[in-house]
Scaffold this motif. Structure first.
Motif, PDB file in Angstrom:
ATOM      1  N   ALA A  40      16.903  54.235 -33.647  1.00 18.61           N
ATOM      2  CA  ALA A  40      17.486  53.119 -33.611  1.00 18.61           C
ATOM      3  C   ALA A  40      17.262  52.412 -35.194  1.00 18.61           C
ATOM      4  O   ALA A  40      18.275  51.770 -35.706  1.00 18.61           O
ATOM      5  CB  ALA A  40      17.143  51.976 -32.549  1.00 18.61           C
ATOM      6  N   ALA A  41      16.276  52.506 -35.711  1.00 20.51           N
ATOM      7  CA  ALA A  41      15.829  51.881 -37.078  1.00 20.51           C
ATOM      8  C   ALA A  41      16.550  52.731 -38.096  1.00 20.51           C
ATOM      9  O   ALA A  41      17.066  52.064 -39.038  1.00 20.51           O
ATOM     10  CB  ALA A  41      14.308  52.112 -37.328  1.00 20.51           C
ATOM     11  N   VAL A  42      16.561  54.045 -37.826  1.00 25.04           N
ATOM     12  CA  VAL A  42      17.253  54.967 -38.819  1.00 25.04           C
ATOM     13  C   VAL A  42      18.645  54.742 -38.693  1.00 25.04           C
ATOM     14  O   VAL A  42      19.432  54.576 -39.950  1.00 25.04           O
ATOM     15  CB  VAL A  42      17.133  56.427 -38.538  1.00 25.04           C
ATOM     16  N   LYS A  43      19.376  54.733 -37.531  1.00 22.61           N
ATOM     17  CA  LYS A  43      20.797  54.248 -37.647  1.00 22.61           C
ATOM     18  C   LYS A  43      21.206  52.967 -38.149  1.00 22.61           C
ATOM     19  O   LYS A  43      22.115  52.744 -38.996  1.00 22.61           O
ATOM     20  CB  LYS A  43      21.150  54.271 -36.092  1.00 22.61           C
ATOM     21  N   ALA A  44      20.458  51.833 -38.017  1.00 26.82           N
ATOM     22  CA  ALA A  44      20.356  50.832 -38.768  1.00 26.82           C
ATOM     23  C   ALA A  44      20.559  50.694 -40.018  1.00 26.82           C
ATOM     24  O   ALA A  44      21.119  50.337 -40.769  1.00 26.82           O
ATOM     25  CB  ALA A  44      19.381  49.369 -38.087  1.00 26.82           C
ATOM     26  N   ALA A  45      19.324  51.553 -40.647  1.00 21.61           N
ATOM     27  CA  ALA A  45      19.272  51.477 -42.022  1.00 21.61           C
ATOM     28  C   ALA A  45      20.337  52.144 -42.665  1.00 21.61           C
ATOM     29  O   ALA A  45      20.869  52.048 -43.687  1.00 21.61           O
ATOM     30  CB  ALA A  45      18.195  52.349 -42.329  1.00 21.61           C
ATOM     31  N   GLY A  46      21.024  53.303 -41.914  1.00 19.48           N
ATOM     32  CA  GLY A  46      22.351  53.814 -42.363  1.00 19.48           C
ATOM     33  C   GLY A  46      23.347  52.635 -42.613  1.00 19.48           C
ATOM     34  O   GLY A  46      24.447  52.846 -43.225  1.00 19.48           O
ATOM     35  N   LYS A  47      23.521  51.725 -41.633  1.00 18.21           N
ATOM     36  CA  LYS A  47      24.672  50.620 -41.733  1.00 18.21           C
ATOM     37  C   LYS A  47      24.171  49.540 -42.651  1.00 18.21           C
ATOM     38  O   LYS A  47      24.986  48.938 -43.401  1.00 18.21           O
ATOM     39  CB  LYS A  47      24.764  50.223 -40.487  1.00 18.21           C
ATOM     40  N   TYR A  48      23.006  49.148 -42.631  1.00 16.76           N
ATOM     41  CA  TYR A  48      22.651  47.745 -43.297  1.00 16.76           C
ATOM     42  C   TYR A  48      21.620  47.914 -44.715  1.00 16.76           C
ATOM     43  O   TYR A  48      21.410  47.016 -45.399  1.00 16.76           O
ATOM     44  CB  TYR A  48      21.846  46.863 -42.543  1.00 16.76           C
ATOM     45  N   GLY A  49      21.050  49.230 -44.891  1.00 15.73           N
ATOM     46  CA  GLY A  49      20.325  49.732 -46.126  1.00 15.73           C
ATOM     47  C   GLY A  49      19.026  49.615 -45.378  1.00 15.73           C
ATOM     48  O   GLY A  49      18.562  48.914 -44.309  1.00 15.73           O
ATOM     49  N   VAL A  50      18.168  50.292 -46.246  1.00 14.66           N
ATOM     50  CA  VAL A  50      16.718  50.507 -45.731  1.00 14.66           C
ATOM     51  C   VAL A  50      16.037  49.391 -45.885  1.00 14.66           C
ATOM     52  O   VAL A  50      15.052  48.990 -45.168  1.00 14.66           O
ATOM     53  CB  VAL A  50      16.072  51.714 -46.655  1.00 14.66           C
ATOM     54  N   HIS A  51      16.319  48.534 -46.961  1.00  8.64           N
ATOM     55  CA  HIS A  51      15.385  47.421 -47.383  1.00  8.64           C
ATOM     56  C   HIS A  51      15.713  46.076 -46.055  1.00  8.64           C
ATOM     57  O   HIS A  51      14.885  45.640 -45.493  1.00  8.64           O
ATOM     58  CB  HIS A  51      15.817  46.941 -48.766  1.00  8.64           C
ATOM     59  N   LYS A  52      17.174  46.130 -46.035  1.00  6.30           N
ATOM     60  CA  LYS A  52      17.115  44.930 -45.068  1.00  6.30           C
ATOM     61  C   LYS A  52      16.745  45.352 -43.902  1.00  6.30           C
ATOM     62  O   LYS A  52      16.104  44.097 -42.966  1.00  6.30           O
ATOM     63  CB  LYS A  52      18.903  44.549 -45.194  1.00  6.30           C
ATOM     64  N   THR A  53      16.924  46.667 -43.296  1.00  4.26           N
ATOM     65  CA  THR A  53      16.318  46.899 -42.046  1.00  4.26           C
ATOM     66  C   THR A  53      14.971  47.026 -41.866  1.00  4.26           C
ATOM     67  O   THR A  53      14.442  46.434 -40.964  1.00  4.26           O
ATOM     68  CB  THR A  53      16.941  48.374 -41.786  1.00  4.26           C
ATOM     69  N   ALA A  54      14.330  47.567 -42.868  1.00  5.85           N
ATOM     70  CA  ALA A  54      12.845  47.174 -42.886  1.00  5.85           C
ATOM     71  C   ALA A  54      12.225  45.858 -42.765  1.00  5.85           C
ATOM     72  O   ALA A  54      11.387  45.498 -41.998  1.00  5.85           O
ATOM     73  CB  ALA A  54      12.205  48.027 -44.177  1.00  5.85           C
ATOM     74  N   GLN A  55      13.014  44.925 -43.454  1.00  5.86           N
ATOM     75  CA  GLN A  55      12.572  43.722 -43.246  1.00  5.86           C
ATOM     76  C   GLN A  55      12.663  43.073 -42.048  1.00  5.86           C
ATOM     77  O   GLN A  55      11.972  42.339 -41.173  1.00  5.86           O
ATOM     78  CB  GLN A  55      13.266  42.627 -44.365  1.00  5.86           C
ATOM     79  N   ALA A  56      14.056  43.117 -41.448  1.00  6.20           N
ATOM     80  CA  ALA A  56      14.482  42.572 -40.305  1.00  6.20           C
ATOM     81  C   ALA A  56      13.530  43.142 -39.065  1.00  6.20           C
ATOM     82  O   ALA A  56      13.201  42.457 -38.187  1.00  6.20           O
ATOM     83  CB  ALA A  56      16.054  42.938 -39.996  1.00  6.20           C
ATOM     84  N   LEU A  57      13.163  44.487 -39.098  1.00  6.61           N
ATOM     85  CA  LEU A  57      12.481  45.117 -38.117  1.00  6.61           C
ATOM     86  C   LEU A  57      10.965  44.969 -38.348  1.00  6.61           C
ATOM     87  O   LEU A  57      10.180  45.436 -37.504  1.00  6.61           O
ATOM     88  CB  LEU A  57      12.802  46.623 -37.891  1.00  6.61           C
ATOM     89  N   ARG A  58      10.540  44.541 -39.269  1.00  7.55           N
ATOM     90  CA  ARG A  58       9.106  44.312 -39.985  1.00  7.55           C
ATOM     91  C   ARG A  58       8.409  45.522 -39.798  1.00  7.55           C
ATOM     92  O   ARG A  58       7.288  45.861 -39.066  1.00  7.55           O
ATOM     93  CB  ARG A  58       8.463  43.250 -39.178  1.00  7.55           C
ATOM     94  N   VAL A  59       9.127  46.781 -40.617  1.00 11.07           N
ATOM     95  CA  VAL A  59       8.474  48.132 -40.633  1.00 11.07           C
ATOM     96  C   VAL A  59       8.219  48.462 -41.966  1.00 11.07           C
ATOM     97  O   VAL A  59       9.019  47.784 -42.997  1.00 11.07           O
ATOM     98  CB  VAL A  59       9.373  49.196 -39.802  1.00 11.07           C
TER      99      VAL A  59
END
Length: 79
Positions: A40-59
């Motif tokens: 789910a994190a990888v899919k989100a990163a494909g849509k929103y970018g790695v930086h924004k997804t990592a921040q949002a998910l705190r990973v």
């Protein structure tokens, strides 16, 4: 003491954020993120970018980036 920045989370990413937060509330100690959550994190990163997804998910940004690269997400979406 540092303060935490508020990160805007797109509504489509909110469900994934809730899954990660639910896991954080129930985990034992400092256990690793379950493999079942990473897709789910990888899919989100494909849509929103790695930086924004990592921040949002705190990973960890680099852990997520490595998984995105392994999943062969097109470079256009690797922010």
């Amino acid at each position: 003491m540092g303060s935490r920045k508020t990160v805007h989370v797109p509504s489509q990413l909110a469900g994934t954020c809730r899954r990660f937060e639910r896991w954080r509330r129930t985990r034992q100690g400092r256990s690793r993120i379950p493999e079942a959550l990473w897709p789910a994190a990888v899919k989100a990163a494909g849509k929103y970018g790695v930086h924004k997804t990592a921040q949002a998910l705190r990973v960890d940004y680099y852990a997520l980036k490595k998984r995105v690269e392994a999943a062969e997400i097109p470079p256009l979406f690797r922010h």
